[in-house]
Design a protein around this motif. Sequence first.
Motif, PDB file in Angstrom:
ATOM      1  N   UNK A   1       6.641   4.125  -2.474  1.00 20.93           N
ATOM      2  CA  UNK A   1       6.390   3.544  -3.786  1.00 20.93           C
ATOM      3  C   UNK A   1       6.892   2.119  -3.922  1.00 20.93           C
ATOM      4  N   UNK A   2       8.155   1.888  -3.590  1.00 19.62           N
ATOM      5  CA  UNK A   2       8.711   0.547  -3.752  1.00 19.62           C
ATOM      6  C   UNK A   2       8.060  -0.452  -2.803  1.00 19.62           C
ATOM      7  N   UNK A   3       7.675  -0.010  -1.610  1.00 21.49           N
ATOM      8  CA  UNK A   3       6.988  -0.918  -0.682  1.00 21.49           C
ATOM      9  C   UNK A   3       5.655  -1.374  -1.270  1.00 21.49           C
ATOM     10  N   UNK A   4       4.913  -0.452  -1.871  1.00 22.46           N
ATOM     11  CA  UNK A   4       3.631  -0.808  -2.484  1.00 22.46           C
ATOM     12  C   UNK A   4       3.835  -1.722  -3.685  1.00 22.46           C
ATOM     13  N   UNK A   5       4.884  -1.472  -4.452  1.00 22.95           N
ATOM     14  CA  UNK A   5       5.190  -2.332  -5.599  1.00 22.95           C
ATOM     15  C   UNK A   5       5.493  -3.756  -5.140  1.00 22.95           C
ATOM     16  N   UNK A   6       6.345  -3.874  -4.138  1.00 24.08           N
ATOM     17  CA  UNK A   6       6.742  -5.207  -3.672  1.00 24.08           C
ATOM     18  C   UNK A   6       5.567  -5.952  -3.049  1.00 24.08           C
ATOM     19  N   UNK A   7       4.717  -5.234  -2.341  1.00 28.81           N
ATOM     20  CA  UNK A   7       3.532  -5.864  -1.758  1.00 28.81           C
ATOM     21  C   UNK A   7       2.665  -6.477  -2.854  1.00 28.81           C
ATOM     22  N   UNK A   8       2.408  -5.710  -3.896  1.00 24.77           N
ATOM     23  CA  UNK A   8       1.515  -6.179  -4.954  1.00 24.77           C
ATOM     24  C   UNK A   8       2.121  -7.328  -5.742  1.00 24.77           C
ATOM     25  N   UNK A   9       3.390  -7.227  -6.092  1.00 26.45           N
ATOM     26  CA  UNK A   9       3.996  -8.295  -6.889  1.00 26.45           C
ATOM     27  C   UNK A   9       4.105  -9.586  -6.082  1.00 26.45           C
ATOM     28  N   UNK A  10       4.323  -9.479  -4.772  1.00 30.41           N
ATOM     29  CA  UNK A  10       4.367 -10.681  -3.937  1.00 30.41           C
ATOM     30  C   UNK A  10       3.002 -11.355  -3.896  1.00 30.41           C
ATOM     31  N   UNK A  11       1.948 -10.561  -3.783  1.00 36.66           N
ATOM     32  CA  UNK A  11       0.602 -11.120  -3.703  1.00 36.66           C
ATOM     33  C   UNK A  11       0.124 -11.662  -5.043  1.00 36.66           C
TER      34      UNK A  11
ATOM     35  N   UNK B   1      -1.363  -0.207 -10.075  1.00 34.41           N
ATOM     36  CA  UNK B   1      -2.552   0.303  -9.392  1.00 34.41           C
ATOM     37  C   UNK B   1      -2.315   0.426  -7.889  1.00 34.41           C
ATOM     38  N   UNK B   2      -1.634  -0.549  -7.304  1.00 34.79           N
ATOM     39  CA  UNK B   2      -1.359  -0.502  -5.866  1.00 34.79           C
ATOM     40  C   UNK B   2      -0.487   0.701  -5.511  1.00 34.79           C
ATOM     41  N   UNK B   3       0.525   0.952  -6.321  1.00 37.82           N
ATOM     42  CA  UNK B   3       1.406   2.099  -6.080  1.00 37.82           C
ATOM     43  C   UNK B   3       0.625   3.407  -6.240  1.00 37.82           C
ATOM     44  N   UNK B   4      -0.158   3.496  -7.296  1.00 41.30           N
ATOM     45  CA  UNK B   4      -0.951   4.702  -7.541  1.00 41.30           C
ATOM     46  C   UNK B   4      -1.889   4.995  -6.374  1.00 41.30           C
TER      47      UNK B   4
END
Length: 300
Positions: A186-196, A211-214
């Motif tokens: 979950x946190x990896x997907x969150x960080x990926x999206x917020x960085x992008x 949405x990325x985490x979901x």
Amino acid sequence: MADTPEMLFEHARAAFLEACALDITTPKPGNVSTHSPGHGMHAAQFLASADASLDALFARGARVGQRILDAVTRTRAAVGCNTNLGIVLLVAPLAAALEDTGARPLSAPAWRAAVGAVLSRLDLEDARLAYRAIALANPGGLGDAPEQSVHAPPTIGLRDAMRLASERDSIARQYANGFADLFDTGLAAYREATAQMRGNAPQAAYESAMLNVFLAFLGGWPDSHIVRKHGLTLAQSVTLMAREQHARWRQTPSAGRLATSDPQLDAWDAELKARAINPGTSADLAVATLFVARCVERPG
């Protein structure tokens, strides 16, 4: 300057409400949102549920089982249906662990360790209280099991009961594995999206992260709610489609990745709702992840 316990507590309450709001402002395939009701529910019920459960989940000093039961009881009184049992089951131990972190400012590793300590202390009374909550919420199929069914008094502690269900239920698995799916996937997907999405409007960035985490959860393994309602084969087909949609969406430039502007996801959302398919467990895991992520970020 380090946060005081009171500052951390208030920030966590705000983060919970924010995560619940993002759950319904972000269009997610098959889920209720402000853009698309479904499954006999609408967005206002989910917002009311978050408000109703807030004080119970963050009742200082309360045992996890009591937080769960009180949150579900207040939610039922507010909206008359089960909108947030999965969220409550996930957030209750996370909120309890905030009182044991010790670290200021809060860090994900410290919180994760505190969650492990909270889970290790769960006992028979926590199980009794949580079973009452699950029975009150009355989610179809949840709690039906050959061992330690919620329809009979428990004879083991809550974490042990969750371990028995962990192979068939992703929320129960968090109790068994120390919330590894949230803190890792979950946190990896969150960080990926917020960085992008850096440089975009904050609301757009957070909705993109939701949405990325979901999609990471839905594409990671079969959604437990879909399995209970429709069987493993259909749930696996949804997982495969989620992987395809997620891979396509991740290739979209950040300016075009706003959750409200993806016709293919909108079409899939309509298809899932027409077939009464609700990836509810993936949404619950996403809400809990956003709660954790926003808590470990500094306010502001």
